[in-house]
Design an enzyme around this catalytic site. Structure first.
Site, PDB file in Angstrom:
ATOM      1  N   GLU A  35       0.844  -1.199   0.000  1.00  0.00           N
ATOM      2  CA  GLU A  35       0.000   0.000   0.000  1.00  0.00           C
ATOM      3  C   GLU A  35       0.876   1.245   0.000  1.00  0.00           C
ATOM      4  OE1 GLU A  35      -3.092  -0.069  -1.145  1.00  0.00           O
ATOM      5  OE2 GLU A  35      -3.742  -1.324   0.531  1.00  0.00           O
ATOM      6  N   ALA A 124     -15.035   3.313  -0.673  1.00  0.00           N
ATOM      7  CA  ALA A 124     -14.737   2.129   0.133  1.00  0.00           C
ATOM      8  C   ALA A 124     -13.317   1.636  -0.095  1.00  0.00           C
ATOM      9  CB  ALA A 124     -15.737   1.022  -0.174  1.00  0.00           C
ATOM     10  N   GLY A 125     -12.541   2.368  -0.901  1.00  0.00           N
ATOM     11  CA  GLY A 125     -11.170   1.943  -1.178  1.00  0.00           C
ATOM     12  C   GLY A 125     -11.118   0.782  -2.149  1.00  0.00           C
ATOM     13  N   SER A 129     -13.538   4.713  -8.891  1.00  0.00           N
ATOM     14  CA  SER A 129     -13.179   5.736  -9.896  1.00  0.00           C
ATOM     15  C   SER A 129     -12.279   5.137 -10.974  1.00  0.00           C
ATOM     16  CB  SER A 129     -12.525   6.954  -9.238  1.00  0.00           C
ATOM     17  OG  SER A 129     -11.369   6.581  -8.532  1.00  0.00           O
ATOM     18  N   GLU A 161      -7.273  10.621 -13.857  1.00  0.00           N
ATOM     19  CA  GLU A 161      -7.436  10.857 -12.415  1.00  0.00           C
ATOM     20  C   GLU A 161      -6.579  12.052 -11.966  1.00  0.00           C
ATOM     21  OE1 GLU A 161      -9.087   8.230 -10.393  1.00  0.00           O
ATOM     22  OE2 GLU A 161      -8.851   9.324  -8.529  1.00  0.00           O
ATOM     23  N   ASP A 173      -4.473   0.926  -9.199  1.00  0.00           N
ATOM     24  CA  ASP A 173      -5.916   0.674  -9.328  1.00  0.00           C
ATOM     25  C   ASP A 173      -6.296   0.436 -10.783  1.00  0.00           C
ATOM     26  OD1 ASP A 173      -5.724   1.310  -6.681  1.00  0.00           O
ATOM     27  OD2 ASP A 173      -6.715   3.251  -6.860  1.00  0.00           O
TER      28      ASP A 173
HETATM   29  C1  GLA Z   1      -5.171   4.793  -3.937  1.00  0.00           C
HETATM   30  C2  GLA Z   1      -4.415   5.162  -5.207  1.00  0.00           C
HETATM   31  C3  GLA Z   1      -3.420   4.065  -5.584  1.00  0.00           C
HETATM   32  C4  GLA Z   1      -2.534   3.691  -4.412  1.00  0.00           C
HETATM   33  C5  GLA Z   1      -3.380   3.446  -3.158  1.00  0.00           C
HETATM   34  C6  GLA Z   1      -2.517   3.227  -1.940  1.00  0.00           C
HETATM   35  O1  GLA Z   1      -5.976   3.666  -4.165  1.00  0.00           O
HETATM   36  O2  GLA Z   1      -5.309   5.368  -6.273  1.00  0.00           O
HETATM   37  O3  GLA Z   1      -2.649   4.482  -6.689  1.00  0.00           O
HETATM   38  O4  GLA Z   1      -1.553   4.657  -4.190  1.00  0.00           O
HETATM   39  O5  GLA Z   1      -4.256   4.507  -2.893  1.00  0.00           O
HETATM   40  O6  GLA Z   1      -1.782   2.066  -2.064  1.00  0.00           O
END
Ligand code: GLA
Length: 386
Positions: A35, A124-125, A129, A161, A173
Site C-alpha cells: 500500500e 470504500a477503497g 473511480s 485521475e 488501481d
Molecule cells: C489509492 C491510489 C493508488 C494507491 C493506493 C494506496 O488507491 O489510487 O494508486 O496509491 O491509494 O496504495
C-alpha cells in the site's frame, strides 16, 4: 456483475439514444499487500473483484458527448466533443478526463454516448473511480479503433485521475482493473511495469471486506501530501546516493544514516515504504509456499506501518483490524487502499467466515456504535466487453 444490471444499463441506453451500444464491464479491485508503494516505484499485489462498473457506449453522429450516471439518474451533455474541459459534475470528470487523454494522444474524439452504473461501493477503497476510467478507456479504444495496448489504457486512466480528479494516484488501481485474471492476484513492479500472476485459492482463504463506512476523500486530503513527503525523502537521499530515483531504490541503512536530515515525519514515511516493499516480496514467497499464516502476519505488519508510520489509518479501521485479530480462523487483516476510511481486507478460513462477520460486526457496534457492512468477494478477470 449480475446480468440484470448490464441489462438495465443496456436498456437505459437504448431507451435514451435508440441505437445499439457496446457493453463493457470494469471491475473494482482489492489489494492484498503493498500500500502506498505504487507511486514510489515499488510492488503491489492487487486483484480484480466481482464488484464492477458496467458501461453502454456508442458513437453518435452529433458531435455531442452525452453521459448518464444510471444509478444517480443524472446526465451531463457537452455540446462539442472537441472542447472537453473539467466539469462541476464530479462523476463526469472521470469520463471526460479519459476522453481528454485520447485527445492528448492525437485522437480526434467524436461525439459519443455513455451510460454507466455498477456495484462498486464508493469511497470504500475499492477503486470505483479507476473502474469508471478504465471501462470508458477500453470502450473508446475499441470504438475508435485506436489500438492502444492495455498498459497504455492504464496510463490514460491514471492521467485522467491526475488531471480531472486532482488525485496524484499511482498506477495500481487502473492496472488491477485492466489486468485482473480470474483466480489470481498479480504482483506489479511499478518501476519496470513487469508483472507476475500468482494463483489465489479462495477455497483456502476467503477475501472478506469490512467497510468502515467512513468515506475517504483522497483528493482533498492527505494523499497528495504523502506523495510529497516521499519525494522530499528521495531528494534528501539523492544528495548522498545519486542512484536513488524513488524510494524503491532506498534502503533502511541509508534512511538511518540520514535520519536527522530527513526529519522525523519524512523518515517514518520513507521507512514504512521501504519496509512495505520488502513485505510484498516475502508475502509472495509465502503465497507460493502455501503459507497463509505467514502471509497474514505480513498483512498485520503492513497495517501497523500504515497506522503508526505512514499515518493513513483511522480509529474505525484500527478497531476492525483488532477485532479481526481476535476472531478465530483469520489469517490476516489490514486497511486497504488510500486510507482514512474505506475497507479492511481480511483473509478468513472458509468455515470461519460466518463467525468472523458476526464477531467483527458485534465489536464494531460495541466499540463505536456503528453498523458494519461486509462483502465477500471473488477474483475475476479484468476489463472486457460483455
Ligand atoms: C489509492 C491510489 C493508488 C494507491 C493506493 C494506496 O488507491 O489510487 O494508486 O496509491 O491509494 O496504495
Amino acid at each position: 456483475m449480475s446480468a440484470p444490471l448490464s441489462q438495465d444499463i443496456h436498456s437505459d441506453f437504448q431507451r435514451r439514444f435508440g441505437y445499439e451500444p457496446l457493453l463493457v464491464r470494469a471491475p473494482g479491485r482489492v489489494n492484498l499487500i503493498g500500500e502506498h508503494t505504487d507511486y514510489n516505484g515499488g510492488f503491489v499485489l492487487p486483484a480484480a473483484v466481482d464488484k464492477e462498473a458496467t458501461f453502454a457506449v456508442g458513437l453518435n453522429e452529433s458531435g455531442q458527448i452525452r453521459l448518464v450516471a444510471h444509478d444517480l439518474n443524472e446526465t451531463l451533455e457537452l455540446a462539442n466533443a472537441a472542447e472537453i474541459a473539467p466539469s462541476e459534475t464530479h462523476w463526469a470528470n472521470y469520463l471526460l478526463g479519459v476522453a481528454a487523454q485520447f485527445q492528448q494522444r492525437g485522437v480526434a474524439v467524436p461525439g459519443f454516448d455513455c451510460v454507466f452504473g455498477g456495484t462498486i461501493p464508493q469511497g470504500a477503497g475499492m477503486s470505483s473511480s479507476a473502474a469508471i476510467e478504465c471501462g470508458l478507456a477500453f470502450a473508446l479504444n475499441l470504438l475508435l479503433k485506436t489500438n492502444f495496448d492495455t498498459m497504455e489504457l492504464a496510463r490514460i486512466a491514471q492521467k485522467a485521475e491526475h488531471t480531472y480528479a486532482g488525485v496524484m494516484c499511482g498506477i495500481m488501481d487502473q492496472f488491477a482493473s485492466l489486468f485482473g485474471r480470474d483466480g489470481h492476484v498479480v504482483r506489479l513492479d511499478c518501476r519496470s511495469l513487469e508483472y507476475e500472476y500468482f494463483p489465489f485459492d479462495t477455497a483456502a482463504a476467503r477475501i472478506v471486506l469490512c467497510n468502515s463506512g467512513v468515506k475517504h476523500s483522497l483528493a482533498s486530503s492527505e494523499y497528495n501530501t504523502r506523495r510529497q513527503e516521499c519525494e522530499r525523502g528521495v531528494s534528501v537521499l539523492q544528495q548522498h546516493y545519486p542512484q536513488v530515483q524513488t524510494l524503491r531504490d532506498a534502503t533502511m541503512e541509508q534512511l538511518e544514516a540520514h535520519r536527522s536530515e530527513l526529519g522525523g515525519t519524512v523518515y517514518r514515511r520513507c521507512a514504512y515504504v521501504v519496509q512495505e516493499n520488502a513485505r510484498v516480496v516475502t508475502a509472495c514467497q509465502h503465497l507460493e509456499d502455501g503459507d497463509l499464516a505467514a502471509f497474514g502476519q505480513d498483512m498485520y505488519a503492513s497495517h501497523a506501518g500504515l497506522r503508526d508510520d505512514y499515518e493513513v489509518s483511522c480509529a474505525e479501521l484500527d478497531v476492525l483490524v483488532e477485532a479481526a485479530k481476535a476472531a478465530p480462523g483469520v489469517f490476516g487483516a489490514r486497511m486497504m487502499g488510500g486510507g482514512f476510511g474505506g475497507c479492511t481486507i481480511n483473509l478468513v478460513a472458509p468455515e470461519h467466515v460466518d463467525g468472523f462477520i458476526a464477531s467483527v460486526s458485534a465489536a464494531y457496534q460495541e466499540k463505536l456504535g456503528l453498523k458494519l457492512e461486509t462483502y465477500q468477494t471473488t477474483i475475476v478477470a479484468g476489463v472486457g466487453a460483455v
